[in-house]
Write an enzyme that holds these catalytic residues in place. Structure first.
Site, PDB file in Angstrom:
ATOM      1  N   GLY B  29       0.870  -1.164   0.000  1.00 26.17           N
ATOM      2  CA  GLY B  29       0.000   0.000   0.000  1.00 26.17           C
ATOM      3  C   GLY B  29       0.902   1.207   0.000  1.00 26.17           C
ATOM      4  CB  SER B  30       0.801   4.515  -1.154  1.00 26.84           C
ATOM      5  OG  SER B  30      -0.461   5.059  -0.888  1.00 26.84           O
ATOM      6  N   GLY B  34      -1.983   4.297   4.992  1.00 24.15           N
ATOM      7  CA  GLY B  34      -1.761   4.032   6.406  1.00 24.15           C
ATOM      8  C   GLY B  34      -0.986   2.754   6.657  1.00 24.15           C
ATOM      9  N   GLY B 111       4.858   1.625  -1.990  1.00 18.51           N
ATOM     10  CA  GLY B 111       3.773   1.178  -2.851  1.00 18.51           C
ATOM     11  C   GLY B 111       3.781   1.694  -4.272  1.00 18.51           C
ATOM     12  CG  ASN B 163      -6.360   1.628   7.415  1.00 20.32           C
ATOM     13  OD1 ASN B 163      -6.903   1.495   8.515  1.00 20.32           O
ATOM     14  ND2 ASN B 163      -5.247   2.336   7.259  1.00 20.32           N
ATOM     15  CG  ASP B 166     -10.956   6.374  11.099  1.00 21.74           C
ATOM     16  OD1 ASP B 166     -10.517   5.539  10.288  1.00 21.74           O
ATOM     17  OD2 ASP B 166     -10.322   7.414  11.404  1.00 21.74           O
ATOM     18  CG  LEU B 466      36.997   4.700 -30.290  1.00 22.54           C
ATOM     19  CD1 LEU B 466      37.732   6.004 -30.005  1.00 22.54           C
ATOM     20  CD2 LEU B 466      35.550   4.792 -29.839  1.00 22.54           C
ATOM     21  N   GLY B 470      41.643   1.711 -36.956  1.00 22.02           N
ATOM     22  CA  GLY B 470      42.598   0.934 -37.756  1.00 22.02           C
ATOM     23  C   GLY B 470      42.441  -0.559 -37.592  1.00 22.02           C
ATOM     24  CB  SER B 539      32.796  -5.620 -30.393  1.00 23.55           C
ATOM     25  OG  SER B 539      34.177  -5.528 -30.632  1.00 23.55           O
TER      26      SER B 539
END
Lengths: 323, 631
Positions: B29-30, B34, B111, B163, B166, B466, B470, B539
């Site tokens: 949850g976040s 709660g 969360g 949750n 209330d 690179l 060469g 490569s």
């Protein structure tokens, strides 16, 4: 009936020479914790070249050492014990350490910051912060550098303190032994990533999932010897800033009104004696200690003076390399 | 008052505490739901906080809290300083508490979607997940995401904690409509139990106490449910799986195999085989420092001694001969990606399963899963926190079982071979038989025989550097000198290969990996033909050069780093490419907007700014001669 469970070090050592049947099975949840710790230790020995155990002589170290002896039985301990001696440890700790190493035929390495000794660093005049920094953190770093350990076992538990609740069991340290809390490796199942580059290392915490009560119950059930300072006895103490300190030797600078008085006390954690508060207690056996634990109302770290300043202090110390 | 008791009485009293064993759970949850408050409440009500912790909490609540004058339980859990100041939980924190009936380990994880990997970490060891819902908000996208992760990680029991009741007037109707809404998505995911509980963590209602404010609810309150839930997984009854962790060899008379029983049980006298090789033996002793055992059960850490001499190493799995697991080098798995660098199919990673670590590649991604809607979507790669279904190929066959059947045998992590970061977590779904049906065709003329005729040792000279360094020029000079001396050679060159074999590939990281994989395989066939092969490819990634190295036998791969500074390459610019790159006309150009990871320990390093072409080629030939590759 009163039983005496303070096992002698000699009897203890004999148990790892020939295996002895146990009198009763270990409690189920301790057996699970024990197996988990043994698994962790075996992973380290299988995957690292040069591991060591950071041994602090306290009760958690006693349990950690015991688990290692069991994990590798019948082999000898496949790594050395590294102790960082601040030179201010209780005298009984040093005696106990040396006796254990001798009886169990362990390779014990002791690191002392001689430079700090020469500079006269001490917890009374230099303050606890500087003393800890020089005699513990710096000494630990120099031991790690000197011996080039690629893995080091520590006895820390996640229930001890908030920042430890988030630390991994295999906790990566960079070349400077630093811990980066925001960049920890994910740790899933029991699949621990042991890969490091030269110079880097891993701190391994095999007791991560143990609680303080688990530790005591395990010591009780496994009959593991611990430093007698954990048991209540009459000891010379003085009261300073609400903390009861033991006058362990004559380096303790007594104020002109201070007089050591003999009181029955014990210690819930051990460290440098000028920084470790004693508690008033009559618990002189392991059972009594456990019973006291069950009704205790203060957590164990409250006896350590270095944690007092503010809640984030331990995390700061850890980033700097303190264990 | 401390009374004196014997140790046994005391241990009885203590173990009574843990009689239902340990329950490990995760809260999902976040902050707003709660979550931390709920855990803080559990600890507080279980009287598990010490006086100094409560004092510290009150102190912190005044400084950082969001609950006004009341105790902010969330602060108990948010450990690290930085996140405490931001008011969010960013990692996994573990908490421990116990009641008279059970011991508990709680993993508290954040969360938000960007913390999917943290939740998966906490879930990997959990028996149960508490999915928190804010009663005012109902089922949210994140509720479904958490449910999916719990399902994916193999959690079998859920608590739906509705949750903040209330704040919705303790409404029965509200609760039931949320539960009905949730069950539509969750009931088909195969959870063994889903228990919905209306509660208020802030006031403790239906957490650890029950009053009459929600007298319409007659189910268990949270703590009762956690204390009594049966979490037996059935893995104890499964066949023995014993991954060998460490070979214990104190002296010549003792050889034991240390490990933890991953499932089932083992007894003295049991027949066993090594899963990967089929080598058979019998258990002669089960050794512990508390004396030998007759049997060892799931979870026991023991040391097995076997009859006879048999070849066993760390990573092997000991199993019953009649009930063997899959052994294969190809399997399908669900994968969670955990690193900022995206997953690259074809790249070689290290795969750790049990005590076994092997190189592995993800050969293809079947689909990615949108964890907010559970939809499958096509994708070529996975980004951090992405989840997908893929095929995995390991360099050697491994023993495994589906994760759903046996967690210990089906879970793996992927580790980057160069940064050593843990980058992926996987759960095996099933083995793929493809490899076992395509057997190697045995030829009468062997690689050795072909090489012998040519009087040389097959060798892959891998030139990396690179663009314009060469590579091709030096490789060409080397091949001329070798041919002149009568050796059999071949050259693979970046540009030429891209005109044919690899013309379907572009220059993204993904395609660069596949490019090198194909070239490595072609090089391997050339070695099989007995040739001295030069490969000239930029490569740019260490991982892919390592992959090419791993394809061939030891000593056959010689990495030649054509180490020419970028400014020299730009000045030379033989193909005019740097000019275009500088003008922004070419994308993903190595050295500009695409990285080049220089070799750390190449066999040879040639600085062409200092060496002539001739001199560089001579250096390579001299190396070959010294390494005995030229017969």
């Amino acid at each position: 009936m009163i039983t005496e469970f303070k096992t002698s070090i000699a009897d203890y050592a004999a148990r790892f020479k020939t295996a002895a049947e146990r009198s009763r099975p270990l409690s189920a949840h301790l057996k699970a914790l024990e197996a988990e710790s043994m698994y962790i230790m075996r992973e380290v020995v299988a995957e690292f070249e040069n591991p060591a155990m950071l041994y602090s002589v306290g009760k958690d170290s006693a349990v950690m050492l015991h688990l290692a002896l069991k994990a590798f039985y019948p082999s000898k301990l496949p790594f050395p014990l590294q102790h960082v001696d601040s030179t201010w440890k209780f005298r009984e700790m040093i005696k106990f350490r040396d006796e254990m190493a001798r009886a169990l035929d362990l390779e014990l390495r002791v690191e002392i910051n001689e430079d700090g000794v020469a500079r006269g660093i001490n917890p009374f005049d230099s303050g606890s912060n500087l003393h800890t920094q020089v005699m513990k953190t710096e000494a630990l770093r120099s031991a790690l550098n000197r011996h080039k350990y690629d893995a080091a076992f520590g006895g820390a538990r996640r229930d001890e303190e908030k920042s430890r609740a988030k630390e991994r069991i295999f906790s990566f340290r960079d070349g400077n032994h630093g811990w980066e809390p925001r960049n920890q490796r994910p740790e899933l199942w029991n699949l621990f990533n042991t890969r490091i580059m030269p110079g880097e290392s891993i701190r391994v915490f095999p007791l991560s999932n143990w609680t303080e009560l688990d530790i005591w119950q395990y010591i009780l059930e496994e009959d593991i010897p611990i430093v007698p300072l954990y048991f209540a006895a009459p000891r010379p103490v003085v009261e300073r800033d609400g903390t009861t300190l033991m006058v362990d030797d004559d380096r303790f600078p007594l104020g002109k009104d201070e007089r050591p008085e003999e009181r029955v006390v014990r210690f819930r954690t051990l460290g440098c004696y000028p920084l470790t508060g004693a508690v008033e207690s009559s618990a002189d056996t392991l059972e009594k200690i456990v019973l006291e634990m069950l009704t205790a109302r203060t957590s164990e770290r409250s006896g350590r003076l270095i944690d007092r300043d503010e809640a984030g202090s331990m995390e700061k110390k850890k980033r700097e390399g303190y264990f | 008052m401390v009374t004196e008791t014997t140790r046994d009485d005391l241990v009885d009293r203590l173990t009574h505490t843990g009689q239902h064993g340990v329950l490990r759970f995760i809260t999902c949850g976040s902050v707003d739901d709660g979550k931390s408050t709920l855990i803080g409440r559990l600890l507080y009500d279980a009287k598990l906080l010490f006086d100094d912790q409560i004092a510290g909490l009150e102190n912190d609540s005044k400084k950082h809290g969001t609950a006004g004058e009341e105790i902010d339980f969330a602060l108990l859990l948010d450990g690290l300083e930085a996140e405490r100041e931001q008011g969010i939980t960013i990692d996994v924190a573990y908490r421990y508490f116990s009641t008279e009936k059970r011991k508990f380990v709680v993993a508290d994880t954040p969360g938000h979607e960007q913390y999917t990997r943290n939740m998966a970490t906490g879930a990997s060891t959990a028996d149960l997940a508490i999915i928190l819902i804010d009663g005012r908000k109902g089922v949210l996208t994140q509720t479904l995401r958490h449910t999916y992760i719990a399902h994916m990680m193999g959690i079998r029991h859920l608590v739906l904690a509705v949750n903040k009741m209330d704040l919705v007037d303790w409404s029965c109707a509200r609760f039931h409509s949320i539960v009905a809404d949730y069950m539509k998505s969750a009931e088909n995911l195969g959870f063994k139990s889903i228990t919905a509980i209306p509660m208020s963590a802030r006031f403790g209602e239906n957490v650890s106490q029950r009053t009459d404010v929600m007298d319409w609810y007659t189910g268990p309150i949270l703590l009762e449910h956690l204390e009594s839930l049966d979490i037996e997984s059935g893995e104890a009854q499964q066949p023995l799986r014993f991954p060998v962790q460490w070979v214990n060899r104190p002296n010549l008379n003792f050889r034991g195999y240390a490990g933890t029983v991953a499932s089932g049980s083992v007894a003295v006298g049991d027949d066993i085989v090594v899963a990967s090789s089929g080598a058979a033996s019998r258990v002669s002793r089960i050794v512990t420092s508390d004396g030998d055992l007759e049997t060892a059960e799931i979870g026991d850490a023991v040391t097995l001694v076997l009859e006879g001499e048999i070849d066993i190493a760390r990573g092997d799995v000991l199993v019953p001969p009649q009930e063997r697991p899959d052994v294969s080098d190809q399997f399908a798995a669900e994968l969670l990606w955990m690193h900022e660098d995206e997953m690259l199919p074809g790249r070689s990673y290290l795969l750790k399963i049990g005590s076994h670590t092997v190189p592995a590649t993800i050969t293809s991604l079947k689909h990615r899963v949108d964890i907010n809607t559970f939809e499958k979507k096509p994708s070529r790669t996975l980004e951090m926190n992405g989840i997908g279904s893929c095929k995995v190929s390991t360099s050697r066959p491994i023993a495994f079982e589906p994760y759903k059947t046996n967690r210990a045998m089906g879970a793996f992590v992927l580790i980057d071979r160069f940064t050593n970061q843990t980058v992926g977590a996987g759960m095996i779904e099933f083995g793929l038989r493809r490899a076992s049906n395509i057997h190697q065709q045995a030829m009468d003329v062997s690689k050795d025989a072909r090489a012998k005729i040519k009087g040389q040792k097959p060798t892959l000279l891998w030139f990396t550097g690179l663009s314009g360094a060469g590579k091709s020029t030096v490789a060409n000079a080397v091949e001329s000198k070798l041919a002149e001396a009568g050796h059999h050679t071949y050259s693979l060159d970046g540009d030429n290969v891209r005109h044919g074999l690899n013309r379907d590939l572009g220059f993204t990281d993904l395609d660069r990996v596949e490019n090198i994989r194909r070239i490595g395989e072609v090089g391997k066939l050339m070695l099989d033909a007995g040739l001295l092969v030069t490969c000239s490819f930029i490569s740019p990634f260490r991982s892919e050069r390592q992959m090419a190295r791993d394809l061939v036998e030891g000593g056959e791969f010689i990495e030649v780093f054509v180490d020419t500074p970028l400014d020299v390459c730009i000045e030379r610019d033989p193909k005019g490419l740097y000019k275009k790159a500088l003008a922004g006309e070419i994308k993903n150009f190595t050295g500009f907007d695409s990285p080049y990871e220089a070799p750390e320990t190449p066999e040879l390093r040639l600085n062409t700014a200092e060496l002539s072409v001739e001199g560089a080629a001579d250096k390579v030939i001299a190396y070959l001669r010294e390494a005995n590759r030229l017969g």
